[in-house]
Scaffold this active site. Structure first.
Site, mmCIF file in Angstrom:
data_model
loop_
_atom_site.group_PDB
_atom_site.id
_atom_site.type_symbol
_atom_site.label_atom_id
_atom_site.label_comp_id
_atom_site.label_asym_id
_atom_site.label_seq_id
_atom_site.Cartn_x
_atom_site.Cartn_y
_atom_site.Cartn_z
ATOM 1 N N ASP A 65 -5.351 1.009 9.537
ATOM 2 C CA ASP A 65 -5.179 1.925 8.408
ATOM 3 C C ASP A 65 -5.772 3.315 8.667
ATOM 4 O O ASP A 65 -6.672 3.770 7.942
ATOM 5 C CB ASP A 65 -5.768 1.317 7.115
ATOM 6 C CG ASP A 65 -5.286 -0.114 6.858
ATOM 7 O OD1 ASP A 65 -4.205 -0.464 7.356
ATOM 8 O OD2 ASP A 65 -6.000 -0.877 6.189
ATOM 9 N N ASP A 103 0.780 -1.250 0.000
ATOM 10 C CA ASP A 103 0.000 0.000 0.000
ATOM 11 C C ASP A 103 0.809 1.296 0.000
ATOM 12 O O ASP A 103 1.802 1.412 0.728
ATOM 13 C CB ASP A 103 -0.865 0.097 1.268
ATOM 14 C CG ASP A 103 -1.673 -1.124 1.536
ATOM 15 O OD1 ASP A 103 -1.711 -2.014 0.678
ATOM 16 O OD2 ASP A 103 -2.267 -1.202 2.624
HETATM 17 C C1 FRU Z 1 -4.059 -3.529 2.584
HETATM 18 C C2 FRU Z 1 -3.416 -4.031 3.860
HETATM 19 C C3 FRU Z 1 -3.740 -3.101 5.010
HETATM 20 C C4 FRU Z 1 -2.614 -3.329 5.965
HETATM 21 C C5 FRU Z 1 -1.454 -3.571 5.035
HETATM 22 C C6 FRU Z 1 -0.428 -4.554 5.540
HETATM 23 O O1 FRU Z 1 -3.422 -3.935 1.417
HETATM 24 O O2 FRU Z 1 -3.836 -5.345 4.110
HETATM 25 O O3 FRU Z 1 -5.023 -3.273 5.559
HETATM 26 O O4 FRU Z 1 -2.416 -2.251 6.812
HETATM 27 O O5 FRU Z 1 -1.995 -4.018 3.805
HETATM 28 O O6 FRU Z 1 0.720 -4.551 4.762
#
Ligand code: FRU
Length: 494
Positions: free
Chosen positions: A168, A44
């Protein structure tokens, strides 16, 4: 004490990056102009912000190898959103609340406060009783070196929310108050939880901003919220919601109650590879979003993360997109105008008559290029138009605009001997005189925008350099293509 611990982890990671980066740079699947990390795994986009004259991208990062593990925050800056300079890692797992091999410093966001750059992220750990996620703070005076707040974690999952599904945080400021929205799962339903703070350090629960009634899954990853014109936009990546990967909702918001009322829901992208977009504001006021170009193994159409792990890396971002609102309140997602600066070798044609016989089109070197045209729907009587991208060696990726079924498909079953699947969406043709098509091709991906940038497909493909030809043809009649323009796109990661 804790400062030194994180610094040690960062130094260790930087050594690894230094040792491998030149080798990895030579990988033949590396992108030419899409944002990537120097080594290892990226997912992300995090902490996207324009701060003190520069764009900052942070990202979910495992610098050690091309698979997800042990999340750090990578960091890079740019003056133009196109060319990037890598900075030392911003965050590394180092504390009880974020130091776990299958956890770490998960996704979050950035904001300027008190003359400092603040990051809010999710600490993920496991102390023998399941994964635990909490919200944490780090800050920096110089925008490069970060320190974790001694009072971390600043938030734990509220009563009734699964502690492994509370993550998040996306932060913004309204008047004199900070707000934060994050994803949560309560009794198997996804929620967006809203919190408030006066000082960025002490946070209080405000309200459930929005929730799934089952139709949008059991957990929302990477929720984001921002004003657009007179309205507000909520974005999320739903878990447990079929093939959907990135959703937007447009509606009204009340700062008095903290509730969001959605009128419209739509798909940000229909492709296999567009996930967890985060928004930020450019200095000229544009609302831009950046998504991770991949999907997770728990998604129904997932094949795998692609073969780039063999070159010691995996993951890139799709190009930043500008969010605009149509008159009916639905959204368009346009490639950021900054990418026009890397155009070269233009080709152009006012009109191309397309028949059942394949015709070759010119666009840059056939690998790294941009292509734009319109299909004149009034002059076209064909049932469908087919575009073969990255063709060669008996392979190709097929885009089919089917006017009879009003379906747009991108088929990667013959793309490269590796990728699979057909991404599909419905075209809105009613009353339309022309269909606009805009394509960005890079070494390992295709981003296709159509239907006024409301119908977009991002798909990764791993075609070889000799797959560099482009063909168009019509089925069941003729098609008229107009305003054809193409360019080669320059190298941004040389
Ligand atoms: C989304 C996610 C988030 C988390 C991150 C972990 O792609 O699953 O919810 O914070 O990636 O790398």
């Amino acid at each position: 004490m804790s400062k030194e611990l994180m610094q040690e982890k960062i130094t260790k990671a930087q050594k690894e990056i230094e040792a491998k980066k030149d080798m990895i740079k030579m990988g033949r699947m590396r992108q030419h102009y899409h944002f990537m990390a120097q080594t290892g795994w990226l997912n992300d986009p995090n902490g996207l912000i324009y701060y003190k004259g520069k764009y900052h991208f942070f990202f979910q990062y495992n610098p050690y190898y091309g698979f997800w593990d042990y999340m750090h925050w990578g960091h890079a800056v740019s003056g133009d959103l196109v060319h990037w300079e890598y900075l030392p890692l911003a965050l590394a797992p180092s504390e009880e609340y974020d130091d776990h091999m299958r956890g770490g410093c998960f996704s979050g966001s950035a904001i300027e406060h008190d003359g400092k750059l603040f990051l809010m992220y999710t600490g993920t750990t496991h102390n023998g009783q399941g994964y635990e996620q909490t919200q944490c703070i780090a800050y920096s005076e110089d925008g490069i070196h970060f320190e974790k707040y001694a009072g971390n974690p600043v938030l734990t999952a509220p009563e009734g929310v699964a502690k492994e599904h509370f993550r998040d945080p996306k932060v913004w400021k309204h008047e004199d108050t900070y707000y934060m929205v994050c994803g949560a799962s309560r009794e198997g339903r996804a929620q967006a939880l809203l919190y408030r703070s006066k000082d960025m350090l002490h946070w209080n629960f405000f309200n459930v901003m929005a929730e799934s009634r089952g139709e949008w899954g059991f957990m929302w990853e990477c929720t984001d919220f921002y004003p657009l014109g007179e309205k507000y936009v909520l974005m999320f990546s739903p878990m447990g919601s079929g093939e959907h990967t990135a959703i937007y909702q447009v509606g009204d918001f009340d700062y008095g109650t903290g509730r969001f009322y959605a009128h419209i829901s739509g798909e940000i992208d229909w492709g296999f590879d567009y996930y967890a977009p985060q928004s930020f504001q450019a200095p000229d006021g544009r609302r831009l979003i950046v998504g991770w170009a991949n999907e997770w193994e728990w998604m129904p159409l997932w094949k795998d993360w692609g073969p780039t792990y063999r070159e010691g890396w995996c993951g890139f971002f799709n190009i930043p997109r500008e969010v605009r609102m149509m008159e009916d309140g639905s959204l368009q997602f346009l490639p950021a105008a900054e990418f026009q600066t890397i155009r070269k070798n233009p080709e152009q044609a006012d009109m191309i008559l397309v028949s059942e016989e394949e015709k070759e089109l010119a666009a840059g070197d056939g690998v790294s290029f941009e292509l734009k045209f319109k299909i004149d729907l009034e002059e076209t009587d064909a049932r469908s138009v087919e575009l073969s991208l990255r063709s060669g060696e008996g392979k190709r990726t097929v885009c089919l605009f089917d006017f009879k079924t009003a379906e747009f498909r991108v088929d990667r079953n013959e793309s490269d001997g590796w990728s699979r699947g057909i991404s599909r969406s419905v075209m809105y043709l009613k009353g339309k005189k022309e269909l606009d098509v805009h394509i960005f091709s890079d070494q390992s991906s295709l981003e296709i925008f159509t239907d006024r940038y409301q119908n977009n497909h991002s798909n990764n493909i791993f075609a070889s350099d000799s797959q560099n030809r482009l063909w168009i043809r019509a089925y069941g009649g003729k098609a008229v293509v107009k305003e054809y323009e193409s360019w080669g796109l320059g190298e941004c990661f040389a």
